[in-house]
Design a protein around this motif. Structure first.
Motif, PDB file in Angstrom:
ATOM      1  N   SER A 117       2.683   4.033   4.058  1.00 54.72           N
ATOM      2  CA  SER A 117       3.125   3.002   3.128  1.00 54.72           C
ATOM      3  C   SER A 117       3.461   1.756   3.924  1.00 54.72           C
ATOM      4  CB  SER A 117       4.379   3.435   2.367  1.00 54.72           C
ATOM      5  OG  SER A 117       4.130   4.585   1.606  1.00 54.72           O
ATOM      6  N   PHE A 118       3.157   0.598   3.354  1.00 55.96           N
ATOM      7  CA  PHE A 118       3.601  -0.642   3.975  1.00 55.96           C
ATOM      8  C   PHE A 118       3.660  -1.760   2.953  1.00 55.96           C
ATOM      9  CE2 PHE A 118      -1.001  -0.528   4.744  1.00 55.96           C
ATOM     10  CZ  PHE A 118      -1.402  -1.737   4.202  1.00 55.96           C
ATOM     11  N   ASP A 119       4.507  -2.736   3.240  1.00 55.64           N
ATOM     12  CA  ASP A 119       4.604  -3.980   2.482  1.00 55.64           C
ATOM     13  C   ASP A 119       4.579  -5.110   3.491  1.00 55.64           C
ATOM     14  OD1 ASP A 119       5.059  -2.730   0.002  1.00 55.64           O
ATOM     15  OD2 ASP A 119       7.223  -2.720   0.314  1.00 55.64           O
ATOM     16  N   ILE A 120       3.745  -6.109   3.245  1.00 56.72           N
ATOM     17  CA  ILE A 120       3.777  -7.307   4.066  1.00 56.72           C
ATOM     18  C   ILE A 120       3.808  -8.515   3.151  1.00 56.72           C
ATOM     19  CG2 ILE A 120       2.640  -6.316   6.089  1.00 56.72           C
ATOM     20  CD1 ILE A 120       0.052  -7.650   5.262  1.00 56.72           C
ATOM     21  N   GLN A 121       4.439  -9.566   3.631  1.00 57.44           N
ATOM     22  CA  GLN A 121       4.471 -10.820   2.903  1.00 57.44           C
ATOM     23  C   GLN A 121       4.141 -11.931   3.884  1.00 57.44           C
ATOM     24  OE1 GLN A 121       8.199 -11.829   1.061  1.00 57.44           O
ATOM     25  NE2 GLN A 121       7.188 -13.195  -0.386  1.00 57.44           N
ATOM     26  N   ASN A 177      12.441  -6.459  10.321  1.00 60.40           N
ATOM     27  CA  ASN A 177      13.801  -5.955  10.502  1.00 60.40           C
ATOM     28  C   ASN A 177      13.689  -4.452  10.658  1.00 60.40           C
ATOM     29  OD1 ASN A 177      15.183  -8.424  10.231  1.00 60.40           O
ATOM     30  ND2 ASN A 177      14.985  -8.287   8.015  1.00 60.40           N
ATOM     31  N   GLU A 178      14.315  -3.930  11.694  1.00 61.94           N
ATOM     32  CA  GLU A 178      14.180  -2.505  12.003  1.00 61.94           C
ATOM     33  C   GLU A 178      15.440  -2.022  12.684  1.00 61.94           C
ATOM     34  OE1 GLU A 178      13.125   0.795  11.672  1.00 61.94           O
ATOM     35  OE2 GLU A 178      11.136  -0.103  11.656  1.00 61.94           O
ATOM     36  N   SER A 179      15.724  -0.759  12.520  1.00 63.24           N
ATOM     37  CA  SER A 179      16.892  -0.180  13.177  1.00 63.24           C
ATOM     38  C   SER A 179      16.635  -0.035  14.677  1.00 63.24           C
ATOM     39  CB  SER A 179      17.220   1.187  12.564  1.00 63.24           C
ATOM     40  OG  SER A 179      16.138   2.062  12.767  1.00 63.24           O
ATOM     41  N   ASN A 194       7.751  -6.030   5.908  1.00 60.29           N
ATOM     42  CA  ASN A 194       8.962  -5.605   5.196  1.00 60.29           C
ATOM     43  C   ASN A 194       9.146  -4.102   5.185  1.00 60.29           C
ATOM     44  OD1 ASN A 194       9.571  -8.298   4.533  1.00 60.29           O
ATOM     45  ND2 ASN A 194       8.206  -8.213   2.772  1.00 60.29           N
ATOM     46  N   TRP A 195       8.055  -3.369   5.336  1.00 55.67           N
ATOM     47  CA  TRP A 195       8.138  -1.909   5.237  1.00 55.67           C
ATOM     48  C   TRP A 195       6.924  -1.320   5.934  1.00 55.67           C
ATOM     49  CZ3 TRP A 195      11.271   1.953   3.972  1.00 55.67           C
ATOM     50  CH2 TRP A 195      10.747   3.185   3.604  1.00 55.67           C
ATOM     51  N   LEU A 196       7.159  -0.333   6.789  1.00 60.59           N
ATOM     52  CA  LEU A 196       6.075   0.409   7.431  1.00 60.59           C
ATOM     53  C   LEU A 196       6.542   1.845   7.552  1.00 60.59           C
ATOM     54  CD1 LEU A 196       3.309   0.391   8.982  1.00 60.59           C
ATOM     55  CD2 LEU A 196       4.659   0.071  11.050  1.00 60.59           C
ATOM     56  N   PHE A 197       5.830   2.755   6.917  1.00 59.58           N
ATOM     57  CA  PHE A 197       6.230   4.160   6.940  1.00 59.58           C
ATOM     58  C   PHE A 197       5.020   5.039   7.196  1.00 59.58           C
ATOM     59  CE2 PHE A 197       6.450   8.252   4.824  1.00 59.58           C
ATOM     60  CZ  PHE A 197       7.574   8.789   5.426  1.00 59.58           C
ATOM     61  N   MET A 198       5.232   6.026   8.026  1.00 53.91           N
ATOM     62  CA  MET A 198       4.232   7.056   8.264  1.00 53.91           C
ATOM     63  C   MET A 198       4.993   8.337   8.610  1.00 53.91           C
ATOM     64  SD  MET A 198       1.077   7.125  10.974  1.00 53.91           S
ATOM     65  CE  MET A 198       0.146   5.927  10.070  1.00 53.91           C
ATOM     66  N   TYR A 227       0.856  -1.178   0.000  1.00 54.48           N
ATOM     67  CA  TYR A 227       0.000   0.000   0.000  1.00 54.48           C
ATOM     68  C   TYR A 227       0.890   1.225   0.000  1.00 54.48           C
ATOM     69  CZ  TYR A 227      -3.431   3.456   1.442  1.00 54.48           C
ATOM     70  OH  TYR A 227      -4.230   4.561   1.499  1.00 54.48           O
ATOM     71  N   ARG A 228       0.620   2.175  -0.857  1.00 51.82           N
ATOM     72  CA  ARG A 228       1.385   3.422  -0.928  1.00 51.82           C
ATOM     73  C   ARG A 228       0.436   4.602  -1.066  1.00 51.82           C
ATOM     74  NH1 ARG A 228       4.663   0.200  -0.055  1.00 51.82           N
ATOM     75  NH2 ARG A 228       6.702  -0.148  -0.944  1.00 51.82           N
TER      76      ARG A 228
END
Length: 129
Positions: free
Chosen positions: A54-58, A103-105, A67-71, A42-43
């Motif tokens: 935005s996010f990506d999940i698998q 995986n995250e910082s 895999n990706w989560l952004f706000m 989703y973007r």
């Protein structure tokens, strides 16, 4: 997109609607089922009611990989990022996933720990659901 992929997008949209969106996400959720499992992304291309998301999940087997989560930060600090994560977790539970891996910082360590994740390795976090 086939019917199964559309149904999964509708299910995820329902989870998002119950948390951070009053009606429906402003952009389309994309899904793909292949030999590896289910991938959803989703973007938002511009700022929406709860900030750019935005996010990506698998999903492979019974594991959901975030895999990706952004706000945008100003919205994340207002609790929307937590609500977004919880809606993704709700979706994964409906699909019978048993854990979520990401995986995250380390600068996000406290955020993920507060949500029940355990640190597995240097930048790997896992939560049993």
């Amino acid at each position: 997109m086939n019917d199964k992929e559309k149904d999964l997008c509708d299910l995820l949209e329902e989870a998002l609607r119950s948390s951070i969106y009053s009606n429906h996400p402003p952009y389309r959720i994309h899904a793909k089922i292949d030999d590896l499992g289910l991938s959803l992304c989703y973007r938002e291309r511009k700022s929406a009611e709860n900030g750019q998301v935005s996010f990506d999940i698998q999903i492979v087997g019974d594991t959901c990989y975030l895999n990706w989560l952004f706000m945008l930060q100003n919205h994340a600090r207002n609790g929307y990022e937590r609500a977004l994560y919880l809606s993704l977790e709700k979706f994964c539970r409906k699909l019978k996933c048993s854990k979520i891996s990401l995986n995250e910082s380390d600068d996000r360590y406290n955020f993920w720990m507060a949500l029940g994740f355990k640190k597995e390795s240097h930048q790997s976090f896992v939560k049993e659901i």
